[in-house]
Scaffold this active site. Structure first.
Site: not given
Ligand code: ATP
Ligand code: MG
Length: 561
Positions: A105, A116, A171, A233, A242
């Site tokens: 994100s 994060d 992370d 979101k 979520y």
């Molecule tokens: P948040 O705001 O909740 O942190 P985010 O878009 O950063 O949302 P994360 O869950 O932190 O999502 O995941 C970071 C990245 O890791 C995603 O953008 C994606 O590329 C990869 N990822 C996470 N979960 C999956 C999944 N289930 N399948 C494929 N790729 C994933």
């Molecule tokens: Mg994230």
């Protein structure tokens, strides 16, 4: 606005329903937005910015950039050190490079303050994952004053170092490219040949960046995409939808869903895109039609250790496919239960968002679109799952583990034909009497119409319809025992193929109870000053039966609900 929709009693004006046709996967509309859409979209942005403080300040962004700059320097020094250790001559070692890339994100530009940062460390081939990344680098980071709460999660499907740097959660993933050096000017990881000769973990780690960048390049208007995604979101978080781990959707799945709507309606403003989101997805043919943003590439000319979707293991009832090679399904955890709840919410908010449009004096306002679900007034009965531990370290491990297994409990509960459950993907700390560290999850229980079950040969239906006082006993004993076996089971470590026992029975426990709503813990009842509807004419009972090993004893037995 009455939002008691999850139970199915919606009192929205039926005449306001729209009847959109379901577009095909490659549909592109020419529909245009007008002046009013601009005003409405600005109102949505104002709510996110002012009411929910979802945009970080200039100062906060600067701090993040500074942190990322420092982290990049640490990574460079670390890679140089590893080169020297590997007897690479000093002048060459100085130029082996190494770089960080952000994704998720933060990279999408939809993060809020306090979010994060997902970061990928890209290293040349002489850097080893276990010895160097999880060894040397973790040691370097542990000695940094700004680094706190560092822990390595080597055994995860995608191995990661988790830490806080100057208070910002990071992370950190690792990818080893099959290159002698990493060019300082390497800006993009989009070229598929970068994956050549990479191990599985590196490909999975690179995938995060590659997916994020693909999404951004595939949407017609990044600004409209960002605002719509921020809104969706927030809405999903407020509605308890979520969560990747519980079988709802995680960040990447929501991003792909919103991106798809942006592709279908390239000329619409965010207010309209949000409406289309609910219109399209409440009627989508989920069983036969996956959501994908581009054509799935099957071949790259070199072998890849990760199969391209769909492979045998990727069955899902709501497929949302990632756009970079190798294509993967991002919704592996979605169950029939969570799909049902997602679709119900999509259907309700299709109507809700259409009401905002049609009548400006309506009670449906964008502000209310973001209202939190009143989860504890929906159901007359709840399943309470307490995750308990005697010490903090075990608790962290145990809590994450049990949470990741709750999707099995959801699946097992799908076998009980008399009920449907609604898992709430939030945990509460309720100060348990016996265990110092605790975390509690709740599932709402909805009873199916007993008439529809009459033909079923279940002995506990025998008393049904006999008299007013007859009791329907729903016994969850077998399901709970099955779940308890599941969390007692040793698991295979993802990478080392060792078998590990997560649970230490003396320090880690689980307690499962079924409760009528008025018996919910005081912390929950007082939280929102609930107005509970107690139905004394409901003659159904839930029995959660004893499992002595793990603490799920007769907290509720033959209790009337
Ligand atoms: P948040 O705001 O909740 O942190 P985010 O878009 O950063 O949302 P994360 O869950 O932190 O999502 O995941 C970071 C990245 O890791 C995603 O953008 C994606 O590329 C990869 N990822 C996470 N979960 C999956 C999944 N289930 N399948 C494929 N790729 C994933
Ligand atoms: Mg994230």
């Amino acid at each position: 606005m009455n939002m008691h929709l999850v139970t199915g009693t919606n009192n929205l004006n039926q005449s306001l329903k729209t009847t959109p046709t379901i577009p095909s996967a490659n549909f592109v509309s020419e529909e245009e937005s007008d002046e009013n859409d601009l005003i409405e979209s600005e109102e949505i942005e104002r709510i996110l910015r002012i009411d929910y403080n979802l945009y970080e300040s200039k100062e906060e962004s600067r701090k993040r950039e500074e942190v990322l700059g420092k982290l990049n320097d640490i990574i460079k020094k670390f890679i140089y050190k590893v080169a020297i250790k590997n007897n690479i001559p000093e002048d060459i070692a100085r130029n082996t490079g190494g770089k960080i890339f952000t994704f998720g994100s933060y990279r999408l530009g939809v993060h809020g303050p306090g979010a994060d940062i997902d970061v990928l460390c890209v290293a040349p081939r002489h850097v080893d994952r276990n010895e160097d990344f999880f060894g040397e680098l973790v040691n370097i980071l542990k000695n940094e004053r700004e680094v706190t709460e560092i822990c390595d999660v080597k055994d995860a499907y995608v191995p990661v170092i988790k830490m806080k740097y100057c208070g910002i959660q990071i992370d950190l993933l690792f990818a080893r490219l099959s290159l002698k050096t990493i060019d300082e000017n390497l800006e993009s990881l989009q070229d598929d040949t970068i994956l050549k000769n990479c191990d599985k973990e590196s490909i999975l780690s690179l995938n995060g960046c590659r997916v994020t960048d693909q999404i951004l390049s595939l949407v017609p208007n990044v600004g409209n995409f960002r605002l719509s995604l921020r809104a969706i979101k927030l809405w999903a978080k407020k509605r308890g939808l979520y969560s990747n781990v519980m079988g709802y959707l995680g960040g990447v799945s929501w991003a792909i869903l919103v991106a798809k709507i942006c592709q279908m309606f390239p000329n619409l403003k965010p207010n309209k895109l949000i409406r289309k989101f609910f219109e399209i997805y409440s009627q989508w043919d989920w069983n036969n039609q996956p959501i994908s943003l581009n054509e799935i590439k099957r071949e790259t000319g070199f072998s890849c250790p990760i199969p391209v979707w769909p492979d045998d293991s990727a069955k899902s009832c709501m497929s949302i496919i990632t756009p970079a090679f190798p294509a993967m399904n991002s919704t592996y955890n979605v169950s029939e239960t969570t799909k049902r709840i997602l679709l119900k919410e999509f259907e309700f908010f299709k109507q809700f968002t259409n009401m905002i449009k049609q009548n400006s004096s309506s009670l449906c306002l964008w502000k209310e679109f973001f209202n939190e679900i009143d989860f504890f007034s929906y159901y007359s009965c709840y399943l309470q799952i307490d995750v308990l531990s005697t010490n903090e370290e075990d608790f962290k491990k145990w809590q994450g583990f049990v949470e990741s297994r709750l999707r099995f409990l959801i699946k097992f509960l799908e076998e009980v034909v008399q009920i449907k459950v609604h898992p709430y993907p939030r945990d509460f700390s309720l100060n348990d009497n016996k265990f110092e560290f605790d975390s509690t999850y709740f599932f709402g229980i909805e009873f199916n119409d007993p008439k529809s079950l009459n033909d079923l040969p279940y002995s506990y239906l025998a008393n049904l319809n006999k008299s007013k006082d007859s009791i329907l006993l729903i016994n969850l004993r077998d399901v709970i025992i099955k779940f308890c076996h599941k969390i007692n089971e040793p698991i295979k470590s993802q990478n080392s193929h060792q078998v590990i026992n997560i649970r230490n029975p003396t320090t880690m426990n689980v307690r499962i109870q079924a409760k009528p709503n008025y018996k919910l813990p005081m912390e929950i009842l007082n939280r929102d000053k609930k107005k509970l509807i107690i139905n004394n004419n409901d003659h159904r009972e839930i029995e959660v039966n004893g499992y002595e090993d793990i603490e799920t004893n007769f907290y509720v037995k033959k209790r009337k609900i």
